[in-house]
Design a protein around this motif. Structure first.
Motif, short mmCIF file in Angstrom:
data_model
loop_
_atom_site.label_atom_id
_atom_site.label_comp_id
_atom_site.label_asym_id
_atom_site.label_seq_id
_atom_site.Cartn_x
_atom_site.Cartn_y
_atom_site.Cartn_z
N TYR A 294 0.84 -1.20 0.00
CA TYR A 294 0.00 0.00 0.00
C TYR A 294 0.87 1.25 0.00
O TYR A 294 2.07 1.19 0.31
N TYR A 295 0.25 2.36 -0.37
CA TYR A 295 0.93 3.66 -0.35
C TYR A 295 0.61 4.34 0.97
O TYR A 295 -0.50 4.21 1.49
N ASP A 296 1.58 5.08 1.50
CA ASP A 296 1.36 5.79 2.76
C ASP A 296 1.00 7.24 2.43
O ASP A 296 1.80 8.00 1.86
N HIS A 297 -0.21 7.61 2.79
CA HIS A 297 -0.76 8.92 2.46
C HIS A 297 0.15 10.05 2.92
O HIS A 297 0.53 10.94 2.14
N HIS A 298 0.56 9.99 4.19
CA HIS A 298 1.35 11.11 4.73
C HIS A 298 2.75 11.18 4.14
O HIS A 298 3.27 12.26 3.90
N SER A 299 3.36 10.01 3.88
CA SER A 299 4.71 10.02 3.28
C SER A 299 4.68 10.72 1.93
O SER A 299 5.57 11.52 1.60
N ILE A 300 3.66 10.40 1.15
CA ILE A 300 3.58 11.00 -0.20
C ILE A 300 3.30 12.50 -0.09
O ILE A 300 3.94 13.31 -0.78
N CYS A 301 2.39 12.89 0.81
CA CYS A 301 2.08 14.32 0.97
C CYS A 301 3.32 15.09 1.43
O CYS A 301 3.59 16.20 0.97
N GLU A 302 4.09 14.46 2.32
CA GLU A 302 5.31 15.11 2.82
C GLU A 302 6.30 15.31 1.67
O GLU A 302 6.88 16.39 1.51
N ARG A 303 6.46 14.27 0.87
CA ARG A 303 7.41 14.37 -0.26
C ARG A 303 6.96 15.43 -1.27
O ARG A 303 7.77 16.17 -1.82
N LEU A 304 5.62 15.52 -1.47
CA LEU A 304 5.11 16.49 -2.44
C LEU A 304 4.92 17.87 -1.82
O LEU A 304 4.55 18.82 -2.51
N ASN A 305 5.11 17.90 -0.49
CA ASN A 305 4.93 19.16 0.24
C ASN A 305 3.51 19.71 0.08
O ASN A 305 3.32 20.89 -0.21
N ASN A 331 -2.39 -0.22 8.15
CA ASN A 331 -1.95 1.13 8.49
C ASN A 331 -3.10 2.10 8.23
O ASN A 331 -3.64 2.11 7.12
N GLY A 332 -3.43 2.89 9.24
CA GLY A 332 -4.54 3.84 9.11
C GLY A 332 -4.30 4.88 8.03
O GLY A 332 -5.24 5.52 7.56
N LEU A 333 -3.03 5.06 7.63
CA LEU A 333 -2.71 6.04 6.60
C LEU A 333 -2.44 5.37 5.25
O LEU A 333 -1.96 6.01 4.31
N GLY A 334 -2.72 4.08 5.17
CA GLY A 334 -2.38 3.33 3.96
C GLY A 334 -3.52 3.30 2.94
O GLY A 334 -4.69 3.32 3.30
N ILE A 335 -3.13 3.26 1.66
CA ILE A 335 -4.11 3.11 0.57
C ILE A 335 -3.66 1.94 -0.30
O ILE A 335 -2.56 1.96 -0.86
N LYS A 336 -4.52 0.95 -0.39
CA LYS A 336 -4.24 -0.18 -1.30
C LYS A 336 -4.90 0.12 -2.63
O LYS A 336 -6.08 0.46 -2.68
N THR A 337 -4.14 -0.01 -3.68
CA THR A 337 -4.70 0.31 -5.01
C THR A 337 -3.86 -0.34 -6.11
O THR A 337 -2.67 -0.61 -5.90
N ASP A 338 -4.50 -0.54 -7.26
CA ASP A 338 -3.73 -1.02 -8.41
C ASP A 338 -3.24 0.16 -9.26
O ASP A 338 -2.69 -0.03 -10.33
#
Ligand code: SAM
Ligand code: ZN
Length: 351
Positions: A294-305, A331-338
């Protein structure tokens, strides 16, 4: 004497190991045993006996064997069996010896730390079901690299999705252990809660099933710069991230197949109506999109600022663009997606 109560069982635990925090794990185990209609169940590491006693009483399983290597624990188990007026069998063996000597319909492993030393014997013994707890999350999830390699014959990697990494490393080893015996596995429920991995597996005999199962083994190529990942069948990565051109690292072998069986989970959920946390956890597992990691919502937002929006909105946006997407219990911040990292970023930027 300190009399404790859990579920429908009154028991003593003095002189044996007892962790009240594992109640959720046991609640779910009892619900799964009931949902599957088990008739013959081994609690291979019983301690006070609480897990197997609850399975006998609450899931109405006729043949329950409670085993522990400690004579002191076994004395306590016998007392707890009598106190609850149950007809369980108590054995005082090294689990590996018992598992090599006898077959059970369902084998439950709940050892201290890693189940790895018992997986070979348990794979032999289990006729239909194998339930496993692993509390050694540091080696499984990549925090202790060499220990993970030694115990699971796989290379873990500490990523945003390390909790699912741990579950898939464990399942990968179980698939290989079973395959040696011409058996395959079908995971019914897998969850990582607090600091443990727990999985419920159907075991199916047959060389063809075993072969099919091995097709579910593979690797993940992960970019440590942007967090993109892709699964690959062989450990031959490109070495370069398709998203940011950063260097990639490989983890595995891992189980890349399904890990949840929503129908069985649904049956267990209906038996957990009075236990909200377990009920919610299993409902989330049943609703997870079946793609690895899964993707971590906050990690990606942090990287993209960018300021994180609501996860539900991102999931909905991915649905609208024709992608599968769900939240995950891992993970509560996780997104599972294809969807790809680019598509996830787009969904986050416009959320
Ligand atoms: C984590 S505790 C089990 C907890 C229990 N299943 C519960 O839910 O409360 C692990 C138990 O395994 C026992 N044990 C350790 N090594 C063993 C072995 N090789 N065979 C059988 N039992 C063992 C210990 O004595 C201990 O009671
Ligand atoms: Zn990258």
């Amino acid at each position: 004497m300190n009399l404790l109560a859990e579920g429908a069982i009154a028991f003593e635990a003095e002189g044996a190991f007892f962790n009240p925090k594992m109640k959720l794990n046991r609640d779910i185990g009892v619900a799964m045993a009931g949902a599957l209609g088990l008739t013959d169940y081994l609690d291979a590491f019983s301690a006070s006996g609480i897990r197997g006693l609850r399975v006998a009483k609450e899931a109405c399983v006729d043949e329950v064997t409670l085993n522990d290597v400690s004579p002191q624990a076994c004395q306590l188990i016998c007392k707890n069996v009598a106190r609850n007026d149950l007809a369980c069998t108590v054995t005082c063996c090294n689990a590996n010896v018992l598992l090599h000597e006898r077959h059970f319909q369902a084998v439950d492993l709940d050892p201290f730390g890693s189940p790895s030393p018992y997986l070979s014997a348990a794979s032999r013994s289990a006729l239909s079901y194998l339930f496993i707890t692993a509390t050694d999350t540091a080696p499984l999830c990549g925090a202790h690299l060499m220990s993970g390699i030694r115990k699971y014959m796989a290379r873990p990697l500490c990523t945003d999705y390390h909790r699912e990494m741990g579950a898939r490393i464990l399942l990968g080893l179980v698939a290989r252990e079973l395959a040696r015996l011409d058996k395959g596995l079908l995971p019914m429920l897998t969850h990582v809660t607090d600091h443990y991995v727990r999985t419920y597996l159907r075991v199916v005999k047959g060389a063809n099933v075993a072969n099919k199962c091995l097709e579910n083994l593979g690797y993940v190529e992960h970019c440590m710069i942007c967090g993109s990942f892709k699964t690959i069948a062989e450990p031959h990565p490109t070495g370069i991230c398709g998203h940011c051109q950063g260097r990639t690292t490989v983890a595995g072998p891992l189980w890349l197949g399904r890990i949840q069986e929503p129908e069985v989970i649904g049956l267990a959920v209906s038996r957990l109506e009075g236990i909200p946390r377990a009920n919610k956890l299993l409902s989330t597992c049943a609703g997870e999109v079946e793609v690895p990691f899964y993707y971590d919502h906050h990690s990606i937002c942090e990287r993209l600022n960018i300021t994180p929006g609501k996860i539900e909105d991102i999931v909905e946006r991915l649905h609208k663009s024709g992608r599968k997407a769900s939240r995950t219990h891992f993970n509560g911040l996780g997104i599972k997606t294809d969807a790809s990292m680019r598509e996830v970023e787009d969904a986050m930027i416009s959320a």
